[in-house]
Design a protein around this motif. Structure first.
Motif, PDB file in Angstrom:
ATOM      1  N   PRO A 144       0.803  -1.219   0.000  1.00 30.57           N
ATOM      2  CA  PRO A 144       0.000   0.000   0.000  1.00 30.57           C
ATOM      3  C   PRO A 144       0.844   1.280   0.000  1.00 30.57           C
ATOM      4  N   ARG A 145       1.989   1.250   0.676  1.00 33.96           N
ATOM      5  CA  ARG A 145       2.861   2.437   0.667  1.00 33.96           C
ATOM      6  C   ARG A 145       3.448   2.656  -0.728  1.00 33.96           C
ATOM      7  N   LEU A 146       3.789   1.564  -1.417  1.00 31.39           N
ATOM      8  CA  LEU A 146       4.288   1.668  -2.787  1.00 31.39           C
ATOM      9  C   LEU A 146       3.209   2.278  -3.682  1.00 31.39           C
ATOM     10  N   LYS A 147       1.976   1.823  -3.497  1.00 30.81           N
ATOM     11  CA  LYS A 147       0.865   2.383  -4.278  1.00 30.81           C
ATOM     12  C   LYS A 147       0.688   3.869  -3.966  1.00 30.81           C
ATOM     13  N   GLN A 148       0.784   4.252  -2.699  1.00 30.54           N
ATOM     14  CA  GLN A 148       0.667   5.666  -2.321  1.00 30.54           C
ATOM     15  C   GLN A 148       1.715   6.511  -3.048  1.00 30.54           C
ATOM     16  N   GLU A 149       2.932   6.017  -3.092  1.00 32.21           N
ATOM     17  CA  GLU A 149       4.007   6.750  -3.769  1.00 32.21           C
ATOM     18  C   GLU A 149       3.734   6.839  -5.269  1.00 32.21           C
ATOM     19  N   ASP A 182      17.154  -4.014  -6.786  1.00 34.02           N
ATOM     20  CA  ASP A 182      17.415  -3.312  -8.057  1.00 34.02           C
ATOM     21  C   ASP A 182      16.178  -2.554  -8.524  1.00 34.02           C
ATOM     22  N   TYR A 183      15.004  -3.112  -8.305  1.00 31.07           N
ATOM     23  CA  TYR A 183      13.747  -2.436  -8.635  1.00 31.07           C
ATOM     24  C   TYR A 183      13.606  -1.174  -7.773  1.00 31.07           C
ATOM     25  N   LEU A 184      13.833  -1.320  -6.468  1.00 32.85           N
ATOM     26  CA  LEU A 184      13.712  -0.178  -5.561  1.00 32.85           C
ATOM     27  C   LEU A 184      14.696   0.928  -5.924  1.00 32.85           C
ATOM     28  N   SER A 185      15.884   0.548  -6.319  1.00 33.23           N
ATOM     29  CA  SER A 185      16.889   1.535  -6.720  1.00 33.23           C
ATOM     30  C   SER A 185      16.425   2.320  -7.937  1.00 33.23           C
ATOM     31  N   ARG A 186      15.868   1.620  -8.925  1.00 34.54           N
ATOM     32  CA  ARG A 186      15.413   2.291 -10.154  1.00 34.54           C
ATOM     33  C   ARG A 186      14.239   3.228  -9.876  1.00 34.54           C
ATOM     34  N   ILE A 187      13.286   2.802  -9.051  1.00 32.79           N
ATOM     35  CA  ILE A 187      12.134   3.672  -8.802  1.00 32.79           C
ATOM     36  C   ILE A 187      12.514   4.850  -7.905  1.00 32.79           C
ATOM     37  N   ALA A 188      13.558   4.670  -7.094  1.00 36.46           N
ATOM     38  CA  ALA A 188      14.036   5.785  -6.270  1.00 36.46           C
ATOM     39  C   ALA A 188      14.543   6.912  -7.158  1.00 36.46           C
ATOM     40  N   GLU A 189      15.192   6.552  -8.262  1.00 38.80           N
ATOM     41  CA  GLU A 189      15.698   7.560  -9.201  1.00 38.80           C
ATOM     42  C   GLU A 189      14.573   8.341  -9.845  1.00 38.80           C
ATOM     43  N   GLY A 243      11.952   9.307  -8.181  1.00 37.00           N
ATOM     44  CA  GLY A 243      11.348  10.150  -7.158  1.00 37.00           C
ATOM     45  C   GLY A 243      10.537   9.432  -6.106  1.00 37.00           C
ATOM     46  N   VAL A 244      10.470   8.096  -6.176  1.00 37.02           N
ATOM     47  CA  VAL A 244       9.746   7.338  -5.150  1.00 37.02           C
ATOM     48  C   VAL A 244      10.548   7.390  -3.856  1.00 37.02           C
ATOM     49  N   ASP A 245       9.875   7.678  -2.753  1.00 38.38           N
ATOM     50  CA  ASP A 245      10.512   7.686  -1.438  1.00 38.38           C
ATOM     51  C   ASP A 245      10.617   6.236  -0.967  1.00 38.38           C
ATOM     52  N   VAL A 246      11.703   5.587  -1.356  1.00 37.21           N
ATOM     53  CA  VAL A 246      11.884   4.167  -1.063  1.00 37.21           C
ATOM     54  C   VAL A 246      12.031   3.932   0.435  1.00 37.21           C
ATOM     55  N   ALA A 247      12.628   4.866   1.145  1.00 35.31           N
ATOM     56  CA  ALA A 247      12.745   4.711   2.597  1.00 35.31           C
ATOM     57  C   ALA A 247      11.352   4.618   3.226  1.00 35.31           C
ATOM     58  N   TYR A 248      10.425   5.434   2.746  1.00 33.57           N
ATOM     59  CA  TYR A 248       9.045   5.359   3.246  1.00 33.57           C
ATOM     60  C   TYR A 248       8.397   4.042   2.845  1.00 33.57           C
ATOM     61  N   VAL A 249       8.570   3.623   1.603  1.00 34.91           N
ATOM     62  CA  VAL A 249       7.967   2.379   1.131  1.00 34.91           C
ATOM     63  C   VAL A 249       8.421   1.209   1.999  1.00 34.91           C
ATOM     64  N   VAL A 250       9.691   1.147   2.312  1.00 39.19           N
ATOM     65  CA  VAL A 250      10.245   0.014   3.056  1.00 39.19           C
ATOM     66  C   VAL A 250       9.992   0.117   4.559  1.00 39.19           C
ATOM     67  N   THR A 251      10.161   1.328   5.123  1.00 34.51           N
ATOM     68  CA  THR A 251      10.090   1.465   6.582  1.00 34.51           C
ATOM     69  C   THR A 251       8.787   2.059   7.102  1.00 34.51           C
ATOM     70  N   GLY A 252       8.079   2.775   6.248  1.00 34.18           N
ATOM     71  CA  GLY A 252       6.880   3.471   6.704  1.00 34.18           C
ATOM     72  C   GLY A 252       7.179   4.849   7.266  1.00 34.18           C
ATOM     73  N   VAL A 276      14.213  22.368   3.571  1.00 35.43           N
ATOM     74  CA  VAL A 276      13.640  22.065   2.256  1.00 35.43           C
ATOM     75  C   VAL A 276      13.121  20.635   2.294  1.00 35.43           C
ATOM     76  N   ASN A 277      11.888  20.457   1.895  1.00 33.21           N
ATOM     77  CA  ASN A 277      11.298  19.122   1.851  1.00 33.21           C
ATOM     78  C   ASN A 277      12.139  18.247   0.924  1.00 33.21           C
ATOM     79  N   ALA A 278      12.539  17.072   1.388  1.00 35.56           N
ATOM     80  CA  ALA A 278      13.386  16.186   0.592  1.00 35.56           C
ATOM     81  C   ALA A 278      12.677  15.731  -0.676  1.00 35.56           C
TER      82      ALA A 278
END
Length: 145
Positions: free
Chosen positions: A6-11, A46-53, A55-64, A73-75
């Motif tokens: 669900p966090r991935l979908k939110q992003e 590798d998927y997470l790395s590509r989507i991070a580039e 603009g997906v907040d992968v830290a949020y997707v993985v950790t919440g 400045v907002n990251a």
């Protein structure tokens, strides 16, 4: 607490991307993207790395945990500005390549030869249309940053 899917979908929704588009960015098929979002499968690094580039907040997707602000400045805003700058550089490079290609084609064919080569005029017309679209896209995206 919601899970990774669900966090991935939110992003994805935050970035206004379809499942197909984010799957393509991540290098997976649309059905795999759907499986990640439904929680049936978990994405690889590798998927997470590509989507991070993208603009997906992968830290949020993985950790919440949402990204904190960086020096006020907002990251996410910083990531957006970084992606826009990379997009502009790529688009600028594309216009340079189009100009160079049409210039070399003009040098290769004399005016007489160009008449006997109908695709040459099509290439010129399409290159010009693409270049104009690129300029408009740069103008519009410049206002986002």
């Amino acid at each position: 607490m919601i899970g990774i899917g669900p966090r991935l979908k939110q992003e994805r929704v935050r970035l206004k991307l379809s499942q197909s588009a984010l799957g393509t960015i991540g290098g997976v098929e649309t059905n795999a993207q759907g499986n990640y979002e439904s929680g049936l499968r978990f994405p690889r690094a590798d998927y997470l790395s590509r989507i991070a580039e993208a603009g997906v907040d992968v830290a949020y997707v993985v950790t919440g945990q949402k990204k904190l602000t960086l020096n006020g400045v907002n990251a996410v805003e910083s990531d957006l500005n970084h992606v826009i700058a990379r997009l502009h550089a790529s688009l600028h490079d594309m216009t340079q390549q189009l100009y160079q290609m049409t210039h070399l084609l003009d040098a290769r064919y004399s005016e007489k030869d160009a008449m006997s080569c109908p695709p040459l005029e099509t290439i010129r017309t399409e290159a010009e249309a693409i270049s104009l679209a690129i300029v408009r896209l740069i103008c519009v995206t410049s206002k986002l940053g």
